[in-house]
Write an enzyme that holds these catalytic residues in place. Structure first.
Site, PDB file in Angstrom:
ATOM      1  N   TRP A  48       7.951 -55.078  23.225  1.00  0.00           N
ATOM      2  CA  TRP A  48       8.941 -54.027  22.988  1.00  0.00           C
ATOM      3  C   TRP A  48       9.870 -53.858  24.180  1.00  0.00           C
ATOM      4  CZ3 TRP A  48       9.430 -53.958  18.233  1.00  0.00           C
ATOM      5  CH2 TRP A  48       8.337 -53.933  17.366  1.00  0.00           C
ATOM      6  N   ASP A  94      10.032 -45.030  25.763  1.00  0.00           N
ATOM      7  CA  ASP A  94       9.699 -45.367  24.384  1.00  0.00           C
ATOM      8  C   ASP A  94       8.262 -44.904  24.163  1.00  0.00           C
ATOM      9  OD1 ASP A  94       8.950 -46.524  21.989  1.00  0.00           O
ATOM     10  OD2 ASP A  94       9.609 -48.554  22.500  1.00  0.00           O
ATOM     11  N   LYS A 149       4.244 -44.430  13.482  1.00  0.00           N
ATOM     12  CA  LYS A 149       2.939 -44.560  14.126  1.00  0.00           C
ATOM     13  C   LYS A 149       2.207 -43.216  14.115  1.00  0.00           C
ATOM     14  CE  LYS A 149       4.673 -48.619  15.402  1.00  0.00           C
ATOM     15  NZ  LYS A 149       5.657 -49.101  16.339  1.00  0.00           N
TER      16      LYS A 149
HETATM   17  C1  PLP Z   1       6.635 -50.041  16.634  1.00  0.00           C
HETATM   18  C2  PLP Z   1       7.289 -49.945  17.957  1.00  0.00           C
HETATM   19  C3  PLP Z   1       8.650 -50.207  18.128  1.00  0.00           C
HETATM   20  C4  PLP Z   1       9.540 -50.677  17.011  1.00  0.00           C
HETATM   21  O1  PLP Z   1       9.722 -49.668  16.095  1.00  0.00           O
HETATM   22  P1  PLP Z   1      10.735 -49.829  14.865  1.00  0.00           P
HETATM   23  O2  PLP Z   1      10.785 -48.421  14.344  1.00  0.00           O
HETATM   24  O3  PLP Z   1      10.132 -50.804  13.922  1.00  0.00           O
HETATM   25  O4  PLP Z   1      12.036 -50.288  15.386  1.00  0.00           O
HETATM   26  C5  PLP Z   1       9.178 -50.064  19.388  1.00  0.00           C
HETATM   27  N1  PLP Z   1       8.429 -49.672  20.431  1.00  0.00           N
HETATM   28  C6  PLP Z   1       7.120 -49.417  20.298  1.00  0.00           C
HETATM   29  C7  PLP Z   1       6.318 -48.993  21.492  1.00  0.00           C
HETATM   30  C8  PLP Z   1       6.500 -49.543  19.055  1.00  0.00           C
HETATM   31  O5  PLP Z   1       5.199 -49.285  18.929  1.00  0.00           O
END
Ligand code: PLP
Length: 360
Positions: A102, A172, A196
């Protein structure tokens, strides 16, 4: 009807209470005669759903008044682009801690718009740890400092937030937001895809300090501009209404269970059940550095691909779903977000014990 234990990393399991409440309101939301999906996003019912969701999120996270909460679309990945377009605009430079796929994607986006300084990386050991940070390597004139607080794929988690002085931290938090209390003041921007630990895919939450809004590059696409989104209360266009509604129910569910302090305690106990088992097992082990272990995503391996596949297949038959590890890591991964009941983890450990006795 049978519900399984779903260990998916995302879209992930949701609290059964929330799903039941939504089911009960599906055809007629509180006397409106319409489902939430059919309500005007500017009508009084949805305005109340929206305002309550934001207020509850602010309450459970303790979000200060000088932060805006934005309910956006495009996923966390869209923020990889939005962050540099909005913030990499003074010195056109940012620091990134590289902790996996990521950040790799976020770094690639940022490089299109300015200079990226990778201050630390754990790539040398397939991202199984959070690298030590040396403030001497930080750029004093960076427009922001970027971290991923929980690395969903590898099961690593930052245990402390770096001291960056006046440089705002962008985090993030897609896979660990709402898993424990955090001090929002330490961050300039927090963002998270909902699927998530918040609710359905389609919603991305951005929590941003007000002074960081309004600095975007001149030709920024309108909907990526935080100022446009903030000035329009996240309704520059139709927001992801149903996802916001479910997210609001999840926020209420967390609040009723005692908020993030109580949530953290449960999460620590839940993760310990699996880690304690892994640490004494002769068959299974955790590939992650102990000091960096995540409470949310727990990868584990036997070291034998055939045994891994056998466990995943046997578990699936017994109602333990989506245990396969990420394709870049292999093995297994149990994602145990807030909505995974403790009983699910206990039952998984029982299954693994039996498997070890039969195959160890
Ligand atoms: C799942 C995830 C993403 C990507 O998320 P999307 O909503 O599919 O763009 C980015 N960063 C982290 C830490 C993630 O777990």
């Amino acid at each position: 009807m049978t519900r399984v234990y779903n260990f998916s990393a995302g879209p992930a399991t949701l609290p059964e209470e929330v799903l039941k409440k939504a089911a009960g309101e599906m055809l007629d939301y509180q006397g409106s005669g319409m489902s939430v999906m059919e309500l005007s996003h500017r009508g009084k019912e949805f305005t109340q759903i929206f305002d309550t969701a934001e207020a509850t999120l602010r309450e459970i996270m303790g979000i200060p008044n000088n932060y805006k909460v934005l309910f956006l679309q495009g996923g966390a990945s869209m923020q990889f682009t939005a962050i540099p377009l909005n913030l990499m605009t003074k010195n056109k430079k940012a620091d990134y801690v590289h902790t996996g796929q990521w950040t790799k994607k976020a770094i690639a986006e940022a490089k299109k718009f300015g200079i990226v300084n990778v201050v630390a990386s754990s790539e040398d050991n397939n991202f199984t740890y959070i690298p030590e940070l040396d403030p001497k390597t930080f750029s004093k004139d960076a427009d922001y400092f970027y971290i991923v607080t929980n690395n969903t794929i590898y099961g690593t988690c930052c245990k402390s937030i770096p001291e960056t002085g006046d440089v705002p931290i962008v985090a993030d938090m897609s896979s660990n937001i709402l898993s424990e209390p955090i001090d929002v003041k330490k961050f300039g921007v927090i963002f998270a895809g909902a699927q998530k630990n918040i609710g359905p895919a389609g919603l991305t939450i951005v929590i941003i300090r007000e002074d960081l809004i309004g600095n975007a590059v001149e030709n920024i696409p309108t909907l990526l501009n935080y100022k446009v989104q903030a000035d329009n209360g996240s309704m520059a266009n139709t927001p992801p209404c149903y996802s916001i509604y479910i997210a609001g129910l999840v926020f209420e569910w967390i609040k009723e269970k005692g908020g993030l302090v109580a949530t953290k305690k449960i999460n620590e106990e839940k993760a310990a059940i699996l880690y304690d088992f892994l640490d004494q097992s002769k068959l299974f082990s955790s590939p992650v550095d102990k000091a960096s272990r995540s409470l949310m995503n727990i990868p584990f391996v036997t070291g034998n691909d055939e045994l891994d596949a056998k466990l995943i297949a046997e578990a699936a038959k017994k109602g333990f779903k989506t245990l396969k590890g990420h394709r870049t890591v292999g093995g297994m991964r149990a994602s145990i977000y807030n909505a995974m009941p403790t009983q699910g983890v206990k039952a998984l450990v029982e299954l693994m014990k039996e498997f070890e006795a039969a195959n160890g």
